[in-house]
Design an enzyme around this catalytic site. Structure first.
Site, PDB file in Angstrom:
ATOM      1  CG  ASN A 170      45.736   7.471  -7.692  1.00 55.82           C
ATOM      2  OD1 ASN A 170      44.448   7.449  -8.142  1.00 55.82           O
ATOM      3  ND2 ASN A 170      46.588   6.480  -7.888  1.00 55.82           N
TER       4      ASN A 170
ATOM      5  CD  GLU B 157      43.127   0.027 -10.957  1.00 56.60           C
ATOM      6  OE1 GLU B 157      43.814  -0.128  -9.931  1.00 56.60           O
ATOM      7  OE2 GLU B 157      42.891   1.296 -11.502  1.00 56.60           O
TER       8      GLU B 157
ATOM      9  CB  CYS C  63      46.610   0.988  -7.632  1.00 58.73           C
ATOM     10  SG  CYS C  63      46.329   1.415  -9.385  1.00 58.73           S
TER      11      CYS C  63
ATOM     12  CD  GLU D 136      39.015   0.734 -15.713  1.00 58.20           C
ATOM     13  OE1 GLU D 136      40.099   1.282 -15.156  1.00 58.20           O
ATOM     14  OE2 GLU D 136      38.048   1.356 -15.397  1.00 58.20           O
TER      15      GLU D 136
END
Length: 494
Positions: free
Chosen positions: A165, A264, A298, A472
């Site tokens: 994505n 993640e 997400c 991150e």
């Protein structure tokens, strides 16, 4: 790579600039010359065929990364930073070309694709600057008999698995931190979107990254190549962005070798709108939180929890904005939403909308979608969505805003936390005390307060519960690629 685009041949020019092999010490074809096709989701046409790597090719990429690991770790932080600064400049120099690659392979609007290139470049700039900042500490022990010195060292060769994505920026977020920390890395992009990572690999070489520092493998069989790499004792770290089920499997495989991991994973973000919220602000930020990337994020708002006093006005205003979205060819400057990733994404959106309506939800607004080819889904606003609707519990990954009404703050928090996920949440309120109080009770790694966008290169990105491990971005992102060594030295009074 050059950046001269001449219509109508720009598509051929862009695609011609992308390597089609995989990158180890140099570019090479996959074993047996295997390749898989990449399709444009806006037209469903094949736009490229790239190396279809198997386990043997993956190990070759790791061979190169392992061979370069010691030298790169011993390269000065300043010299590593210089490479990352050059790569930052190169990404911006080739901004238009890279944006069009993203648009071709995933259907993101050209406006959003340009923003993604800027975002990717910002990560390399941030970590170029972070690389030269000192890590560790030096202090005498409490009894004065020794001196405690801590040193941050690179963990070693890493495997970076990125999603489709945000193909360029997610590769940048991982690779920039890994390289800044002194790690070498094997980058494995999603099969839907390999082209931007291949382009990144070539730009990294041109920026002066030594052979093996950043290798790139593409494959239609992710399980085969990742299994081979995770079993190799030279690999020291895995960073993965993707679904929770796949993340759980990778954690099991990583556990056998006690690999360092950053995960993640999926999200189910609630967007809470209280009666005291600024309506115009709430709708504007809702559009960002929901429609950015076409809802394929997400951290995208998945459930709109709206207090009863403002719900009618919010649903009407959001519906008006959603209905006005121009859906169509993503390379047009006036397009507001392109296609979804593939037909499975469209089918999932359709199923979730039908399920919600069957359970009593009301369609407030729906935008038009173009006829003909392309994986298009209509941007939709649903109101009065019941708690038992599937869309309240499954990640939509599409342009559907599902509104569930609540009466009290306690009810809103309970519904928001009623999920196994805990990545992002959003709170819209004019009262700072309520904002702080609600944010403290939300089970999420990130909370946007009167903001529909939480992504920021200088901030730690990540979730809790089933949404992952580690962070991150920000200084914390660098630490994910470092291991701490403690040196016990003679004390001043020993």
């Amino acid at each position: 790579m050059t950046d001269t685009l001449t219509a109508p041949s720009w598509e051929a020019d862009v695609l011609e600039s992308v390597p089609r092999g995989f990158l180890a010490h140099d570019w090479r074809p996959a074993t047996g010359g295997r390749a898989f096709e990449v399709r444009n989701p806006a037209t469903e046409e094949v736009i490229a065929a790239v190396a279809d790597c198997g386990p043997q090719d993956a190990v070759s990429a790791l061979d190169a990364a392992a061979a370069a690991a010691d030298q790169w770790a011993r390269t000065s932080a300043r010299d590593r930073a210089t490479v990352l600064h050059r790569l930052t400049d190169s990404l911006l120099e080739h901004r238009e070309r890279l944006a069009r690659i993203i648009t071709l392979e995933i259907g993101k609007t050209i406006t959003e694709a340009r923003g993604e290139v800027d975002y990717a470049a910002a990560y390399f700039r941030w970590y170029a600057e972070e690389a030269v900042r000192p890590q560790g500490r030096s202090t005498p022990s409490p009894d004065g008999r020794s001196h405690i010195v801590t040193v941050a060292e690179p963990v070693g060769p890493c495997l970076l698995i990125t999603p489709w994505n945000v193909p360029l920026a997610m590769a940048a977020r991982k690779a920039a931190a890994a390289l800044a920390a002194g790690c070498t890395a094997v980058l494995k992009p999603a099969a839907l979107t390999p082209l931007s990572s291949l382009a990144l690999g070539e730009l990294a070489r041109e920026a002066g990254a030594p052979p093996g520092v950043l290798t790139v493998i593409t494959s239609s069989d992710a399980a085969a190549v990742t299994t081979a790499l995770l079993a190799d004792p030279r690999l020291r770290k895995l960073s993965f962005t993707g679904s929770t089920p796949v993340g759980r499997l990778l954690l099991q495989q990583s556990g056998a070798r006690v690999l360092r991991t950053s995960m993640e994973l999926g999200g189910n973000a609630p967007f809470l709108v209280f009666d005291d919220a600024d309506l115009d602000l709430a709708v504007r930020e809702a559009m960002i939180a929901k429609m950015r990337l076409g809802g394929q994020s997400c951290v995208g708002a998945n459930r709109f929890l709206v207090q009863e006093g403002i719900a009618d006005a919010f649903a009407a205003a959001l519906g008006e904005r959603i209905a006005a979205i121009r859906v169509g060819a993503p390379d047009r400057e006036d397009t507001g939403l392109g296609p979804l990733a593939d037909h499975r994404a469209v089918d999932k959106v359709r199923h979730l909308v039908e399920d919600a309506v069957a359970r009593g939800a009301v369609v407030v607004a729906e935008a038009d979608i173009p006829d003909g080819p392309g994986h298009y889904a209509a941007p939709t606003v649903l109101d009065h969505v019941p708690a038992d609707a599937a869309i309240m519990h499954e990640e939509v990954f599409g342009p559907v805003a599902a509104i569930h009404r609540f009466s009290t703050e306690a009810e809103a928090i309970a519904v928001a936390n009623d999920t196994e996920h805990g990545l992002a949440s959003y709170v819209m309120t004019s009262h700072i005390d309520r904002a702080r109080r609600v944010a403290a009770r939300l089970e999420a790694g990130m909370v946007g307060i009167n903001r529909g966008l939480v992504s920021e290169v200088a901030a730690p990105f990540g979730g809790i519960k089933q949404s992952g491990l580690g962070r991150e971005g920000g200084p914390e992102g660098l630490h994910e690629y470092q291991q701490l060594k403690y040196l016990s030295m003679p004390g001043f009074h020993s």
